[in-house]
Structure formats: structure tokens, C-alpha cells
Design a protein around this motif. Structure first.
Motif, PDB file in Angstrom:
ATOM      1  N   ALA A  28     -12.355 -20.513  45.549  1.00 30.89           N
ATOM      2  CA  ALA A  28     -12.466 -19.812  44.263  1.00 30.89           C
ATOM      3  C   ALA A  28     -11.217 -18.991  43.972  1.00 30.89           C
ATOM      4  N   GLN A  29     -10.614 -18.422  44.994  1.00 28.98           N
ATOM      5  CA  GLN A  29      -9.444 -17.584  44.756  1.00 28.98           C
ATOM      6  C   GLN A  29      -8.274 -18.390  44.190  1.00 28.98           C
ATOM      7  N   PHE A  30      -8.120 -19.646  44.640  1.00 29.86           N
ATOM      8  CA  PHE A  30      -7.044 -20.466  44.078  1.00 29.86           C
ATOM      9  C   PHE A  30      -7.301 -20.722  42.595  1.00 29.86           C
ATOM     10  N   ARG A  31      -8.560 -20.962  42.225  1.00 30.51           N
ATOM     11  CA  ARG A  31      -8.891 -21.161  40.818  1.00 30.51           C
ATOM     12  C   ARG A  31      -8.654 -19.874  40.024  1.00 30.51           C
ATOM     13  N   MET A  32      -8.885 -18.735  40.649  1.00 32.86           N
ATOM     14  CA  MET A  32      -8.619 -17.453  39.979  1.00 32.86           C
ATOM     15  C   MET A  32      -7.122 -17.260  39.756  1.00 32.86           C
ATOM     16  N   ILE A  33      -6.317 -17.674  40.725  1.00 35.37           N
ATOM     17  CA  ILE A  33      -4.860 -17.598  40.561  1.00 35.37           C
ATOM     18  C   ILE A  33      -4.442 -18.386  39.324  1.00 35.37           C
ATOM     19  N   GLU A  34      -5.042 -19.559  39.133  1.00 33.09           N
ATOM     20  CA  GLU A  34      -4.743 -20.359  37.950  1.00 33.09           C
ATOM     21  C   GLU A  34      -5.162 -19.633  36.674  1.00 33.09           C
ATOM     22  N   LEU A  35      -6.359 -19.045  36.679  1.00 31.19           N
ATOM     23  CA  LEU A  35      -6.868 -18.368  35.484  1.00 31.19           C
ATOM     24  C   LEU A  35      -6.030 -17.149  35.129  1.00 31.19           C
ATOM     25  N   TYR A  36      -5.537 -16.446  36.136  1.00 33.33           N
ATOM     26  CA  TYR A  36      -4.694 -15.270  35.874  1.00 33.33           C
ATOM     27  C   TYR A  36      -3.288 -15.683  35.423  1.00 33.33           C
ATOM     28  N   SER A  37      -2.877 -16.897  35.735  1.00 27.52           N
ATOM     29  CA  SER A  37      -1.510 -17.326  35.455  1.00 27.52           C
ATOM     30  C   SER A  37      -1.315 -17.854  34.045  1.00 27.52           C
ATOM     31  N   THR A  38      -2.312 -18.582  33.536  1.00 24.90           N
ATOM     32  CA  THR A  38      -2.078 -19.339  32.313  1.00 24.90           C
ATOM     33  C   THR A  38      -3.372 -19.501  31.528  1.00 24.90           C
ATOM     34  N   PRO A  39      -3.305 -19.694  30.206  1.00 25.75           N
ATOM     35  CA  PRO A  39      -4.533 -19.876  29.425  1.00 25.75           C
ATOM     36  C   PRO A  39      -5.240 -21.179  29.781  1.00 25.75           C
ATOM     37  N   LEU A  40      -6.522 -21.206  29.515  1.00 28.73           N
ATOM     38  CA  LEU A  40      -7.353 -22.338  29.915  1.00 28.73           C
ATOM     39  C   LEU A  40      -6.905 -23.659  29.297  1.00 28.73           C
ATOM     40  N   GLU A  41      -6.340 -23.615  28.105  1.00 27.66           N
ATOM     41  CA  GLU A  41      -5.946 -24.878  27.475  1.00 27.66           C
ATOM     42  C   GLU A  41      -4.859 -25.595  28.263  1.00 27.66           C
ATOM     43  N   HIS A  42      -4.107 -24.862  29.087  1.00 23.56           N
ATOM     44  CA  HIS A  42      -3.095 -25.498  29.930  1.00 23.56           C
ATOM     45  C   HIS A  42      -3.699 -26.154  31.164  1.00 23.56           C
ATOM     46  N   PRO A  93      -2.074 -35.625  43.636  1.00 23.75           N
ATOM     47  CA  PRO A  93      -0.689 -35.816  43.179  1.00 23.75           C
ATOM     48  C   PRO A  93      -0.372 -35.002  41.925  1.00 23.75           C
ATOM     49  N   PRO A  94       0.642 -34.138  41.983  1.00 24.02           N
ATOM     50  CA  PRO A  94       0.971 -33.299  40.824  1.00 24.02           C
ATOM     51  C   PRO A  94       1.395 -34.100  39.609  1.00 24.02           C
ATOM     52  N   SER A  95       1.948 -35.298  39.811  1.00 30.79           N
ATOM     53  CA  SER A  95       2.362 -36.122  38.676  1.00 30.79           C
ATOM     54  C   SER A  95       1.164 -36.660  37.915  1.00 30.79           C
ATOM     55  N   PHE A  96      -0.032 -36.648  38.530  1.00 25.38           N
ATOM     56  CA  PHE A  96      -1.241 -37.091  37.844  1.00 25.38           C
ATOM     57  C   PHE A  96      -1.813 -35.968  36.969  1.00 25.38           C
ATOM     58  N   GLN A  97      -1.825 -34.743  37.498  1.00 22.19           N
ATOM     59  CA  GLN A  97      -2.452 -33.620  36.796  1.00 22.19           C
ATOM     60  C   GLN A  97      -1.500 -32.945  35.802  1.00 22.19           C
ATOM     61  N   ARG A  98      -0.213 -32.914  36.134  1.00 18.41           N
ATOM     62  CA  ARG A  98       0.809 -32.313  35.262  1.00 18.41           C
ATOM     63  C   ARG A  98       0.409 -30.913  34.796  1.00 18.41           C
ATOM     64  N   ILE A  99      -0.061 -30.116  35.741  1.00 13.35           N
ATOM     65  CA  ILE A  99      -0.410 -28.738  35.420  1.00 13.35           C
ATOM     66  C   ILE A  99       0.853 -27.888  35.477  1.00 13.35           C
ATOM     67  N   SER A 100       1.109 -27.163  34.404  1.00 13.19           N
ATOM     68  CA  SER A 100       2.214 -26.210  34.362  1.00 13.19           C
ATOM     69  C   SER A 100       1.700 -24.908  33.773  1.00 13.19           C
ATOM     70  N   PHE A 101       1.935 -23.807  34.476  1.00 10.69           N
ATOM     71  CA  PHE A 101       1.508 -22.508  33.976  1.00 10.69           C
ATOM     72  C   PHE A 101       2.331 -22.074  32.764  1.00 10.69           C
ATOM     73  N   PHE A 102       3.611 -22.446  32.780  1.00  9.81           N
ATOM     74  CA  PHE A 102       4.542 -21.954  31.765  1.00  9.81           C
ATOM     75  C   PHE A 102       5.279 -23.135  31.115  1.00  9.81           C
ATOM     76  N   PRO A 103       4.574 -23.960  30.347  1.00  9.20           N
ATOM     77  CA  PRO A 103       5.172 -25.198  29.827  1.00  9.20           C
ATOM     78  C   PRO A 103       6.384 -24.969  28.932  1.00  9.20           C
ATOM     79  N   ASN A 104       6.466 -23.816  28.284  1.00  6.65           N
ATOM     80  CA  ASN A 104       7.598 -23.571  27.391  1.00  6.65           C
ATOM     81  C   ASN A 104       8.908 -23.357  28.152  1.00  6.65           C
TER      82      ASN A 104
END
Length: 319
Positions: A143-157, A285-296
Motif C-alpha cells: 500500500a505504501q508504494f501506491r501511496m507514493i504514486e498518489l502523493y506524486s502525481t494526479p490520478l489521471e496519470h 515492464p515499464p514500457s508497457f505501463q508508461r507511467i510518468s509522474f511528471f509527463p510535462n
């Protein structure tokens, strides 16, 4: 006995500190007289900490497995601790932002570098046996890793990449969360149903995740960056720290897990299912998910090739 001036000065300051506490300073001084000396083992809670490695089997390497994961969760706690300071700052500056991001990146570098413990630090045959006693638990349920994601970037990312363009900040947190990328990792590929691993995780943490998502609405690390003055947004050190965080979390950390998965779950061209029924070859594989906290902060070309420059890197070819 003569009281030294510097001691008298401290006594006056203590009286000032305690005068509004409802107790006089004499009571606090009595507490000091009765208090025990502090020891390292009491302060760090060493005995309690070392009692938490409760394995489920007799295989020696399970101790390595559970201890390393506990260490990981402690680092995640430190990362969240730093994230919250950025989010809660009322006078956020580029220097403060950079300092906190550098700390977070340092924690992730330690975790990434130390993951060799997981890749090469256990006997494969032991792992394949004791893991069966851990079902349906999975690292997917951190859960903490998912929280790190939520604190880093908006859900739409964080929406699954194949439908990400269909969502935006205009969607509700509930809609976005329902389509978050990691839920795909908890779907049974044969039945299309949610695995027990995912159902357990959602039942335990969904209310908390949604509270966090609503609590950091327009206040994630990404938002705090966008809200800064243009001069601060163009700060080279800040941009570098944010890009490093994106790579550390959304590429390098995932690839280290792939290395462990290949080491333990892939042999003779066959793939062993991960605990919890997740399909790691399609999910990690990160190339499958393409998650970026700061896409800009990335060019279109960099986004299209997200993680691909690492794909040909061979993790742990030893079997």
C-alpha cells in the motif's frame, strides 16, 4: 551550591516554556529525577524490531525475503515522510523542493542498489518452495508504494495506458481510481476475474487511497511544481531531481523486480505464476505501463520510448 549563570538562564527559559502547560516547572524537574537513562536499544526499539521477522516455513532464506521487504517498507515510510513535507509546505521554494526530492531519490537508489539481495541473495529452489506458503500475499499489495504514486502525481496519470487519453482531471477520483493501471496486474488472465490478491487489497485500502487522492487534490508533487513561479519551474536542479525520481520509481525500480522475476520465475522457456496470480511479464515492464509522474518534463519521443532503452538489458542470467 552556586548555580552557574548559564544554568540559571536555562531555568528561566524552561519556566517560560512550561508556564502554560498546567504544571509548574518543579513537576517537570521531578519527572527528570525519576526518569530512566535512555539507551540505544530502548530508543530504537531493537528487541521489538528484531522480533518481527516471523517466517511461515523452515526454509532459512525466507528470513532474507521477509527482512528485505520490511526494510523496503521502512524506506517507503521515509519517502512518504519527505513527500508530505513538500505537499504541506506553505512557502515552497525550489531549494526546499530539490532538497526533499534528493532525499527521496537517495532512498530509492539505496533500494534499487540493494535489490541484488533479492535477485542473487536467495537459493532459487528454496524460494520456489517457501513462496507457496505465502499465497495469496504479493508485493503487489504494498500500500505504501501506491501511496507514493498518489502523493506524486494526479490520478489521471495513473490510468491504464491504453485508455489514458479517455480520462482527465475532469473525471472523479472514484472513476480514475477504478481504472488505475495496477489493477490489471490483479486480473486472472484465464477467467478475467479479479484475483483474491486484488480483492483483499481493494477491501483493505480503497477507502484510504481515495481519502489520500481527495486530500492531495491539486497538491501532489506534480501540482506543487506547476504552481511555482516560472523561474522556479525552470530551475535546472529541480527539473533534474524530478526526472530522476520518475526514472527511479517508474523504470529502474520496476526493472529490478523484473530481474528477480526472471531469476526465480522463468526457466527453460516457461514462466511460473507470481504469488497472487499476477502476470509479471505483462505487468512489470515499464514500457508497457508508461507511467510518468511528471509527463510535462519529458519530450514526446522520450514518452514514446519510455523504458525501452533498458529492455535489452539482461538481468540475472544465472539460473
Amino acid at each position: 551550591m552556586e548555580i552557574k549563570p548559564e544554568i540559571a538562564e536555562r531555568i528561566i527559559k524552561l519556566e517560560e516554556k512550561f508556564k502554560n502547560s498546567g504544571q509548574d516547572m518543579g513537576s517537570y524537574l521531578d519527572g527528570l529525577l525519576y526518569d530512566r537513562y535512555l539507551s540505544y536499544w530502548d530508543y530504537i526499539e531493537v528487541d521489538t524490531l528484531l522480533s518481527l521477522q516471523k517466517t511461515n516455513t523452515h526454509f532459512p532464506d525466507e528470513t532474507i525475503f521477509i527482512t528485505y521487504h520490511q526494510i523496503t517498507e521502512l524506506y517507503f515510510k521515509l519517502i512518504i515522510h519527505e513527500q508530505k513535507q513538500i505537499i504541506d509546505s506553505t512557502t515552497l521554494t525550489a531549494s526546499f523542493f530539490v532538497e526533499k526530492l534528493n532525499r527521496i531519490n537517495r532512498y530509492f537508489r539505496i533500494l534499487i542498489d540493494s535489490f541484488d539481495v533479492m535477485i542473487k541473495g536467495m537459493e532459487r529452489e528454496q524460494f520456489l518452495k517457501f513462496r507457496m506458503a505465502l499465497l495469496p500475499a504479493s508485493g503487489f499489495q504494498s500500500a505504501q508504494f501506491r501511496m507514493i504514486e498518489l502523493y506524486s502525481t494526479p490520478l489521471e496519470h495513473l490510468v491504464s495506458p491504453e485508455i489514458r487519453e479517455d480520462f482527465s482531471a475532469e473525471n472523479s477520483p472514484e472513476e480514475l481510481y477504478e481504472n488505475i493501471y495496477w489493477k490489471k496486474g490483479g486480473i486472472d488472465l484465464e477467467t478475467g476475474e479479479k484475483t483474491l490478491t486484488l480483492r483483499q487489497f481493494e477491501k483493505r485500502y480503497t477507502p484510504r487511497f481515495l481519502r489520500i487522492a481527495n486530500g492531495v487534490y491539486e497538491k501532489t508533487l506534480y501540482h506543487r511544481y506547476l504552481q511555482m513561479h516560472e523561474d522556479d519551474r525552470n530551475n535546472d536542479a529541480l527539473i533534474e531531481a524530478m526526472r530522476n525520481l520518475d526514472v527511479n520509481v517508474n523504470i529502474n525500480w520496476l526493472l529490478m523486480h523484473m530481474g528477480a522475476a526472471y531469476r526465480y520465475l522463468s526457466k527453460d522457456k516457461t514462466t511460473v505464476k507470481a504469488t497472487g496470480g499476477t502476470n509479471w511479464k505483462k505487468f512489470l515492464p515499464p514500457s508497457f505501463q508508461r507511467i510518468s509522474f511528471f509527463p510535462n518534463l519529458w519530450t514526446k519521443e522520450e514518452q514514446e520510448n519510455w523504458g525501452k532503452q533498458w529492455v535489452n538489458h539482461t538481468f540475472n542470467t544465472e539460473k
